[in-house]
Motif scaffolding. Structure first.
Motif, PDB file in Angstrom:
ATOM      1  N   GLU A  75       0.832  -1.205   0.000  1.00 53.71           N
ATOM      2  CA  GLU A  75       0.000   0.000   0.000  1.00 53.71           C
ATOM      3  C   GLU A  75       0.866   1.254   0.000  1.00 53.71           C
ATOM      4  OE1 GLU A  75      -2.776  -0.090   3.210  1.00 53.71           O
ATOM      5  OE2 GLU A  75      -3.631  -2.031   2.621  1.00 53.71           O
ATOM      6  N   TYR A  76       0.505   2.185  -0.875  1.00 60.58           N
ATOM      7  CA  TYR A  76       1.123   3.512  -0.887  1.00 60.58           C
ATOM      8  C   TYR A  76       0.028   4.541  -0.669  1.00 60.58           C
ATOM      9  CZ  TYR A  76       2.865   7.900  -2.878  1.00 60.58           C
ATOM     10  OH  TYR A  76       3.182   9.216  -3.084  1.00 60.58           O
ATOM     11  N   HIS A  77       0.013   5.139   0.515  1.00 56.30           N
ATOM     12  CA  HIS A  77      -1.008   6.119   0.866  1.00 56.30           C
ATOM     13  C   HIS A  77      -0.471   7.526   0.621  1.00 56.30           C
ATOM     14  CE1 HIS A  77      -3.888   3.354   2.860  1.00 56.30           C
ATOM     15  NE2 HIS A  77      -2.792   2.637   3.076  1.00 56.30           N
ATOM     16  N   VAL A  78      -1.028   8.187  -0.373  1.00 54.19           N
ATOM     17  CA  VAL A  78      -0.646   9.566  -0.650  1.00 54.19           C
ATOM     18  C   VAL A  78      -1.153  10.442   0.491  1.00 54.19           C
ATOM     19  CG1 VAL A  78      -0.893  11.505  -2.238  1.00 54.19           C
ATOM     20  CG2 VAL A  78      -0.734   9.164  -3.134  1.00 54.19           C
ATOM     21  N   LYS A  79      -0.288  11.285   1.016  1.00 52.33           N
ATOM     22  CA  LYS A  79      -0.645  12.079   2.189  1.00 52.33           C
ATOM     23  C   LYS A  79      -0.895  13.548   1.868  1.00 52.33           C
ATOM     24  CE  LYS A  79       0.942  13.187   6.879  1.00 52.33           C
ATOM     25  NZ  LYS A  79       2.018  12.981   7.892  1.00 52.33           N
ATOM     26  N   TYR A  80      -0.085  14.124   1.003  1.00 53.59           N
ATOM     27  CA  TYR A  80      -0.098  15.576   0.850  1.00 53.59           C
ATOM     28  C   TYR A  80      -0.879  16.084  -0.363  1.00 53.59           C
ATOM     29  CZ  TYR A  80       3.442  15.335   4.472  1.00 53.59           C
ATOM     30  OH  TYR A  80       4.100  15.081   5.650  1.00 53.59           O
ATOM     31  N   CYS A  81      -0.569  15.591  -1.534  1.00 58.43           N
ATOM     32  CA  CYS A  81      -1.224  16.098  -2.743  1.00 58.43           C
ATOM     33  C   CYS A  81      -1.396  14.973  -3.742  1.00 58.43           C
ATOM     34  CB  CYS A  81      -0.402  17.234  -3.354  1.00 58.43           C
ATOM     35  SG  CYS A  81      -1.145  17.919  -4.856  1.00 58.43           S
TER      36      CYS A  81
ATOM     37  N   ALA B 169      -1.369  10.837 -11.494  1.00 56.80           N
ATOM     38  CA  ALA B 169      -0.038  10.709 -10.885  1.00 56.80           C
ATOM     39  C   ALA B 169       0.420   9.252 -10.910  1.00 56.80           C
ATOM     40  CB  ALA B 169      -0.059  11.237  -9.456  1.00 56.80           C
ATOM     41  N   ALA B 170      -0.517   8.326 -10.643  1.00 58.09           N
ATOM     42  CA  ALA B 170      -0.179   6.899 -10.688  1.00 58.09           C
ATOM     43  C   ALA B 170       0.261   6.499 -12.093  1.00 58.09           C
ATOM     44  CB  ALA B 170      -1.372   6.067 -10.242  1.00 58.09           C
ATOM     45  N   CYS B 171      -0.440   7.025 -13.111  1.00 54.76           N
ATOM     46  CA  CYS B 171      -0.078   6.705 -14.501  1.00 54.76           C
ATOM     47  C   CYS B 171       1.305   7.250 -14.842  1.00 54.76           C
ATOM     48  CB  CYS B 171      -1.119   7.272 -15.459  1.00 54.76           C
ATOM     49  SG  CYS B 171      -2.663   6.341 -15.515  1.00 54.76           S
ATOM     50  N   ARG B 172       1.575   8.488 -14.434  1.00 54.35           N
ATOM     51  CA  ARG B 172       2.898   9.055 -14.739  1.00 54.35           C
ATOM     52  C   ARG B 172       4.010   8.212 -14.110  1.00 54.35           C
ATOM     53  NH1 ARG B 172       0.349  14.089 -13.479  1.00 54.35           N
ATOM     54  NH2 ARG B 172       1.359  14.059 -11.411  1.00 54.35           N
ATOM     55  N   TRP B 173       3.816   7.873 -12.822  1.00 59.43           N
ATOM     56  CA  TRP B 173       4.843   7.094 -12.120  1.00 59.43           C
ATOM     57  C   TRP B 173       5.014   5.723 -12.749  1.00 59.43           C
ATOM     58  CZ3 TRP B 173       5.299   2.491  -9.560  1.00 59.43           C
ATOM     59  CH2 TRP B 173       6.395   2.332  -8.720  1.00 59.43           C
TER      60      TRP B 173
ATOM     61  N   GLU C 160       5.590  12.762  -4.556  1.00 52.07           N
ATOM     62  CA  GLU C 160       5.604  12.385  -3.147  1.00 52.07           C
ATOM     63  C   GLU C 160       6.178  10.986  -2.953  1.00 52.07           C
ATOM     64  OE1 GLU C 160       2.355  11.579   0.385  1.00 52.07           O
ATOM     65  OE2 GLU C 160       1.921  13.205  -1.021  1.00 52.07           O
ATOM     66  N   TYR C 161       5.982  10.128  -3.952  1.00 48.66           N
ATOM     67  CA  TYR C 161       6.492   8.765  -3.861  1.00 48.66           C
ATOM     68  C   TYR C 161       8.006   8.753  -3.659  1.00 48.66           C
ATOM     69  CZ  TYR C 161       6.775   3.734  -4.746  1.00 48.66           C
ATOM     70  OH  TYR C 161       6.984   2.375  -4.611  1.00 48.66           O
ATOM     71  N   LEU C 162       8.703   9.743  -4.236  1.00 43.73           N
ATOM     72  CA  LEU C 162      10.157   9.799  -4.113  1.00 43.73           C
ATOM     73  C   LEU C 162      10.599   9.905  -2.654  1.00 43.73           C
ATOM     74  CD1 LEU C 162      10.922  12.284  -7.032  1.00 43.73           C
ATOM     75  CD2 LEU C 162      11.127   9.789  -7.072  1.00 43.73           C
ATOM     76  N   PHE C 163       9.742  10.519  -1.826  1.00 43.69           N
ATOM     77  CA  PHE C 163      10.099  10.761  -0.429  1.00 43.69           C
ATOM     78  C   PHE C 163       9.380   9.825   0.539  1.00 43.69           C
ATOM     79  CE2 PHE C 163      10.267  14.728  -2.843  1.00 43.69           C
ATOM     80  CZ  PHE C 163      11.601  15.072  -2.692  1.00 43.69           C
ATOM     81  N   ARG C 164       8.153   9.415   0.173  1.00 46.86           N
ATOM     82  CA  ARG C 164       7.345   8.660   1.120  1.00 46.86           C
ATOM     83  C   ARG C 164       6.918   7.291   0.613  1.00 46.86           C
ATOM     84  NH1 ARG C 164       2.786   9.715   2.165  1.00 46.86           N
ATOM     85  NH2 ARG C 164       2.781   8.851   4.266  1.00 46.86           N
TER      86      ARG C 164
END
Length: 358
Positions: free
Chosen positions: A35-41, A74-78, A48-52
């Motif tokens: 699970e990757y829970h986006v927190k900020y934006c 954002a998921a598609c870009r990553w 944000e994935y780069l840091f969290r």
């Protein structure tokens, strides 16, 4: 063969029924779920994935869960930078909710057109779109232009560890002379048509029928107001999720959706899965997304939407056929196991993953 990994992406509730079912099925199929829970934006979730983001994870698939349109791009870009495909399981369209269901915006308004254009772009950006019924697949194809080859049906299912037949002695005693108990449980959404249930109760006040309401939501207060003075309605106190089956098993019949919005005719409500898993027959408006066997199942009564009298007519005959109604409990469970159970949904998911090359 190496174990596969799916990355669950976004600002989501892992405990929500649809997510909980899908996550458990991935695990049953031998996948790791990270699970990757986006927190900020949400719009910048890839940054944000780069840091969290979870470290050292190399997913085979990215999954954007229910109603997380804001996370999809954002998921598609990553994922697409890394050659990973993205599956989106929206369940609902934001444009449909605002324009067609809630009718808060006119389709001709600029904001509605912008929402439709935005949603169309993101729905077409993902590699596969999931739909809870074939009706929603038709909707996404018609209104958002999603190609048929990118659309797959995955039934909602339910948590069968919670919603299941009663253990010995758990069911209330069967009393054919007691009031026929009819249950609505849910979130009081416009598509549920609770105003028609209230009206059906009003028309049966002098009969041996009692109507129970369980749940919460934006339209609950309006439903309670419409029910004032009706003597055969009870609004039940909220119970924990794990206790909802106990309430279902106090009912003789469980109600589905009866609203007149377009969305109401495209869904198989969670309450249908839950009730039939708990061995209770149901009444619902017809949706072409039901398995074909539903039309011939005596434990499902289909009635027209927005028709309180049709609901009355569907309920009243059971007052004098209580033994037959009791027998419908097994019929309901048998239909559930054959057409709506986790085994069915698991096979649907396995076929979807096979289409993706896994």
């Amino acid at each position: 063969m190496a174990k596969r990994t799916v990355l669950w992406w976004g600002r989501f509730d892992a405990g929500y029924s649809r997510n909980r079912v899908a996550i458990s099925l991935f695990k049953e199929l031998g996948w790791d779920v990270v699970e990757y829970h986006v927190k900020y934006c949400c719009k910048l979730g890839d940054w944000e994935y780069l840091f969290r983001g979870p470290k050292g994870v190399k997913p085979d698939l990215v999954w954007v869960p229910v109603a997380r349109q804001r996370d999809a791009m954002a998921a598609c870009r990553w994922a697409h930078r890394r050659g990973i495909r993205v599956v989106f399981d929206p369940m609902i369209s934001a444009w449909d909710k605002k324009v067609l269901e809630q009718q808060k915006w006119s389709a001709d308004e600029g904001r509605a057109k912008r929402l439709l254009a935005w949603e169309t772009k993101l729905f077409n950006a993902v590699d596969m779109m999931l739909c809870d019924t074939s009706c929603h697949a038709d909707f996404f194809n018609k209104h958002m232009g999603v190609p048929r080859e990118k659309l797959r049906v995955l039934f909602t299912g339910t948590d069968e560890k919670v919603f299941k037949p009663a253990e010995e002695g758990e069911d209330p005693p069967h009393d054919p002379k007691a009031p026929l108990r009819i249950l609505y449980h849910g979130a009081y959404l416009p598509l549920h048509g609770t105003e028609y249930i209230v009206e059906a109760a009003r028309r049966t006040q002098d009969l041996n029928i009692h109507w129970d309401f369980l749940g919460w939501g934006a339209y609950k207060a309006a439903t309670e107001e419409k029910a004032q003075g009706i003597k055969n309605i009870t609004f039940l106190e909220k119970v924990p999720y794990v206790d909802v089956p106990k309430v279902i098993r106090t009912a003789d019949i469980v109600l589905g959706v009866f609203g007149t919005t377009e969305k109401a005719s495209r869904v198989i409500g969670n309450k249908i899965y839950e009730a039939m898993a708990c061995c209770r027959p149901v009444i619902n408006e017809y949706c072409t997304g039901y398995p074909p066997e539903a039309k011939d199942c005596p434990a499902i009564t289909f009635i027209p939407p927005g028709d309180a009298q049709a609901l009355v007519d569907a309920v009243v005959p059971w007052i004098d056929k209580r033994e037959e109604l009791f027998e419908m409990r097994k019929v309901a469970r048998d239909f559930f196991e054959k057409c709506l159970s986790m085994d069915v949904v698991r096979q649907q998911l396995a076929d979807i993953l096979k289409d993706l090359g896994f």
